[in-house]
Design an enzyme around this catalytic site. Structure first.
Site, mmCIF file in Angstrom:
data_model
loop_
_atom_site.group_PDB
_atom_site.id
_atom_site.type_symbol
_atom_site.label_atom_id
_atom_site.label_comp_id
_atom_site.label_asym_id
_atom_site.label_seq_id
_atom_site.Cartn_x
_atom_site.Cartn_y
_atom_site.Cartn_z
ATOM 1 N N GLY A 123 -6.780 0.044 9.605
ATOM 2 C CA GLY A 123 -6.267 -0.678 10.840
ATOM 3 C C GLY A 123 -6.779 -1.915 10.946
ATOM 4 N N ARG A 124 -6.135 -2.846 10.430
ATOM 5 C CA ARG A 124 -6.714 -4.284 10.244
ATOM 6 C C ARG A 124 -6.536 -5.238 11.436
ATOM 7 N NH1 ARG A 124 -4.051 -5.234 4.630
ATOM 8 N NH2 ARG A 124 -2.874 -3.380 5.570
ATOM 9 N N ARG A 171 1.025 -4.651 -5.769
ATOM 10 C CA ARG A 171 0.978 -6.064 -5.185
ATOM 11 C C ARG A 171 1.236 -6.831 -6.218
ATOM 12 N NH1 ARG A 171 -0.907 -4.408 0.046
ATOM 13 N NH2 ARG A 171 -2.479 -2.644 -0.151
ATOM 14 N N GLN A 214 -7.267 8.375 3.626
ATOM 15 C CA GLN A 214 -6.253 8.106 4.811
ATOM 16 C C GLN A 214 -4.902 7.912 4.011
ATOM 17 O OE1 GLN A 214 -8.037 5.724 8.214
ATOM 18 N NE2 GLN A 214 -9.348 5.449 6.259
ATOM 19 N N ASP A 269 -0.302 1.891 8.576
ATOM 20 C CA ASP A 269 -0.951 1.280 9.711
ATOM 21 C C ASP A 269 -0.360 1.029 10.890
ATOM 22 O OD1 ASP A 269 -3.178 0.617 8.293
ATOM 23 O OD2 ASP A 269 -2.346 -1.316 7.482
ATOM 24 N N ALA A 274 15.742 10.454 -0.139
ATOM 25 C CA ALA A 274 17.141 10.268 0.637
ATOM 26 C C ALA A 274 18.099 9.383 -0.088
ATOM 27 C CB ALA A 274 16.710 10.232 2.179
ATOM 28 N N THR A 308 18.361 7.830 -2.517
ATOM 29 C CA THR A 308 19.112 8.158 -3.847
ATOM 30 C C THR A 308 20.202 9.074 -3.590
ATOM 31 O OG1 THR A 308 16.934 7.749 -5.150
ATOM 32 C CG2 THR A 308 18.705 9.050 -6.390
ATOM 33 N N LYS A 354 -29.236 11.731 27.839
ATOM 34 C CA LYS A 354 -28.568 13.184 27.648
ATOM 35 C C LYS A 354 -28.824 13.625 26.459
ATOM 36 C CE LYS A 354 -24.820 12.333 30.896
ATOM 37 N NZ LYS A 354 -23.463 11.862 31.074
ATOM 38 N N ALA A 413 -13.079 11.503 20.675
ATOM 39 C CA ALA A 413 -14.152 10.610 20.352
ATOM 40 C C ALA A 413 -14.656 10.199 21.629
ATOM 41 C CB ALA A 413 -13.714 9.504 19.396
ATOM 42 N N ASP A 415 4.635 -5.099 6.069
ATOM 43 C CA ASP A 415 5.494 -6.384 6.504
ATOM 44 C C ASP A 415 5.137 -7.230 5.543
ATOM 45 O OD1 ASP A 415 2.473 -6.068 6.611
ATOM 46 O OD2 ASP A 415 2.460 -7.179 8.587
ATOM 47 N N THR A 438 3.989 2.301 5.851
ATOM 48 C CA THR A 438 2.683 1.880 5.963
ATOM 49 C C THR A 438 1.872 2.921 6.899
ATOM 50 O OG1 THR A 438 1.128 0.181 6.380
ATOM 51 C CG2 THR A 438 3.377 -0.006 7.568
ATOM 52 N N ASP A 442 2.168 -0.802 11.876
ATOM 53 C CA ASP A 442 1.957 -2.040 12.530
ATOM 54 C C ASP A 442 3.261 -2.860 12.373
ATOM 55 O OD1 ASP A 442 1.675 -2.604 9.805
ATOM 56 O OD2 ASP A 442 -0.249 -3.586 9.976
ATOM 57 N N GLY A 460 0.850 -1.144 0.011
ATOM 58 C CA GLY A 460 -0.195 0.132 -0.004
ATOM 59 C C GLY A 460 1.060 1.289 -0.004
HETATM 60 P P1 ATP Z 1 0.691 -2.634 3.496
HETATM 61 O O1 ATP Z 1 0.976 -3.216 4.896
HETATM 62 O O2 ATP Z 1 0.469 -0.918 3.384
HETATM 63 O O3 ATP Z 1 -0.195 -3.514 3.205
HETATM 64 P P2 ATP Z 1 2.493 -4.586 2.501
HETATM 65 O O4 ATP Z 1 3.876 -4.331 2.282
HETATM 66 O O5 ATP Z 1 2.219 -5.384 3.779
HETATM 67 O O6 ATP Z 1 1.923 -3.045 2.688
HETATM 68 P P3 ATP Z 1 1.409 -6.582 0.763
HETATM 69 O O7 ATP Z 1 0.420 -6.440 -0.291
HETATM 70 O O8 ATP Z 1 1.258 -7.374 1.945
HETATM 71 O O9 ATP Z 1 1.528 -5.146 1.262
HETATM 72 O O10 ATP Z 1 2.991 -7.136 0.230
HETATM 73 C C1 ATP Z 1 3.479 -6.389 -0.766
HETATM 74 C C2 ATP Z 1 4.080 -7.330 -1.651
HETATM 75 O O11 ATP Z 1 5.150 -8.100 -1.125
HETATM 76 C C3 ATP Z 1 3.109 -8.456 -2.187
HETATM 77 O O12 ATP Z 1 2.221 -7.782 -3.398
HETATM 78 C C4 ATP Z 1 4.183 -9.373 -2.746
HETATM 79 O O13 ATP Z 1 4.663 -9.042 -4.118
HETATM 80 C C5 ATP Z 1 5.374 -9.331 -1.834
HETATM 81 N N1 ATP Z 1 5.010 -10.324 -0.826
HETATM 82 C C6 ATP Z 1 4.073 -10.367 0.215
HETATM 83 N N2 ATP Z 1 4.197 -11.634 1.072
HETATM 84 C C7 ATP Z 1 5.063 -12.407 0.103
HETATM 85 C C8 ATP Z 1 5.426 -13.698 0.198
HETATM 86 N N3 ATP Z 1 5.170 -14.600 1.435
HETATM 87 N N4 ATP Z 1 6.482 -14.215 -0.680
HETATM 88 C C9 ATP Z 1 6.954 -13.361 -1.406
HETATM 89 N N5 ATP Z 1 6.433 -12.187 -1.761
HETATM 90 C C10 ATP Z 1 5.496 -11.569 -0.843
#
Ligand code: ATP
Length: 332
Positions: free
Chosen positions: A176-177, A76, A259, A133, A26, A28, A217, A192, A107, A131, A135, A15
């Site tokens: 926030g999953r 992705r 967001q 999130d 930075a 680069t 109230k 809130a 992650d 990200t 997280d 994302g």
């Molecule tokens: P956000 O937290 O914002 O969603 P993210 O980095 O967690 O960001 P993901 O879509 O989970 O986003 O992962 C990004 C890309 O990382 C995936 O589209 C895929 O290309 C690669 N990826 C994720 N998991 C794996 C995996 N187990 N093996 C290989 N590549 C992966």
């Protein structure tokens, strides 16, 4: 100093998050400063497989620090989840003599990057956490989170202006999953009345208790709902409770993609810049597979594999604040 690395590539994955551009800039400039050649990979890991790399000079990253999103674009990539896909990605790096890769993402991106690092240990992989999130384990802070938080607060403040004029309950759903960092912090900062987070159970009971008291109230209120609640989305929760509270006009507002957008805050720009520089320092130090994080106001190094295997949790102090300052509900 590790003089082996002469060429590096940088990509943004998962994302998109405000501040990614500052991190690319930075990274680069720090790499160029170290005498390296730099390539930008378009569309994350997919661009590595599609061989979509562009040379980056200092001027290519000028005028981007204030822009949201990522000028390299993010994606992705399901192809990168296969061994074959990763092998092609590796070959595309090798044919240019690129021996280090900076991955700016969340992650999921670090999961993929770690697999890649294990399969191809001659490539140095450095992660920069980005990200909205917040997280990711090992860092207090991820790029994009501060901007997203401020966007949410502004939106909630605007909603409150209208909420205060009627007898309304606004359920405002925020991102926030698994972790409710945005929910907790935006809930506290926007005042809130109720904050519903995935870290706590029986959130609908809590909302009902609050509404029972509020009904007497005759006031309007803001309820922050994290999207990852096991009880369901804000809309589902509204449908569950609405029949029992006919005196309230229950409205749902899903903030969604607003967001992710917007001009990055100063904090996102500054920390992203420090992380970009730290990523190149780590490569120069001969590091192979780590994330540069931010803890206690300084850069830290965290093994890349830890960043997604371990869970980052919201502090008890924060969760306690959620219970105390919103609703003033008695403990039981
Ligand atoms: P956000 O937290 O914002 O969603 P993210 O980095 O967690 O960001 P993901 O879509 O989970 O986003 O992962 C990004 C890309 O990382 C995936 O589209 C895929 O290309 C690669 N990826 C994720 N998991 C794996 C995996 N187990 N093996 C290989 N590549 C992966």
């Amino acid at each position: 100093m590790n003089n082996d690395v002469k060429k590096i590539a940088v990509l943004t994955s998962g994302g998109d998050a405000p501040g990614m551009n500052a991190a690319i800039r930075a990274t680069t400039r720090a790499a160029l400063h170290s005498g390296m050649e730099v390539f930008g990979v378009m569309k994350g890991f997919q661009g590595l497989i599609d061989d979509d790399l562009i040379p980056l000079k200092s001027q290519n990253v000028s005028g981007i620090i204030q822009r949201g999103g990522t000028f390299l674009q993010s994606a992705r990539s399901s192809d990168f989840k296969s061994v074959e896909g990763r092998k092609i990605a590796y070959q595309n790096l090798k044919k240019r003599d690129i021996s280090a890769l900076v991955v700016i993402g969340g992650d999921g991106s670090f999961t993929g990057a770690t697999t890649f690092a294990v399969e191809f240990p001659d490539i140095s992989i450095i992660g920069i956490p980005a990200t909205i999130d917040n997280d990711i384990y090992g860092t207090d802070y991820t790029i994009g989170y501060d901007t997203a938080l401020n966007t949410v607060i502004e939106a909630v403040d605007n909603i409150r202006d209208t909420a205060s004029s009627f007898n309304r309950i606004f359920l405002v759903e925020v991102m926030g999953r698994e972790a409710g960092f945005i929910a907790v912090n935006s809930g506290i900062a926007s005042g809130a009345e109720v904050i519903m987070v995935p870290e706590r159970k029986n959130q609908i009971d809590k909302l009902r208790k609050f509404l029972d008291r509020r009904a007497q109230k005759n006031k309007s209120s803001i309820v922050i709902v994290a999207e990852g609640l096991e009880e369901g989305s804000a809309m589902e929760i509204a449908n569950i409770i609405s029949p029992d509270y006919p005196n309230f006009d229950i409205k749902v507002s899903v903030l969604g993609y607003i967001q992710r957008g917007g001009r990055p805050t100063a904090k996102d720009r500054v920390i992203a810049s420090l992380m970009g520089i730290a990523a190149i320092e780590a490569i120069n130090d001969g590091q192979k597979s780590l994330m540069v994080g931010w803890r206690n106001e300084e850069i830290v190094h965290v093994p890349l594999s830890k960043t997604f295997k371990l869970e980052k949790s919201i502090s008890d102090d924060m969760l306690n604040a959620v219970e105390i300052i919103g609703t003033f509900l008695p403990k039981n």
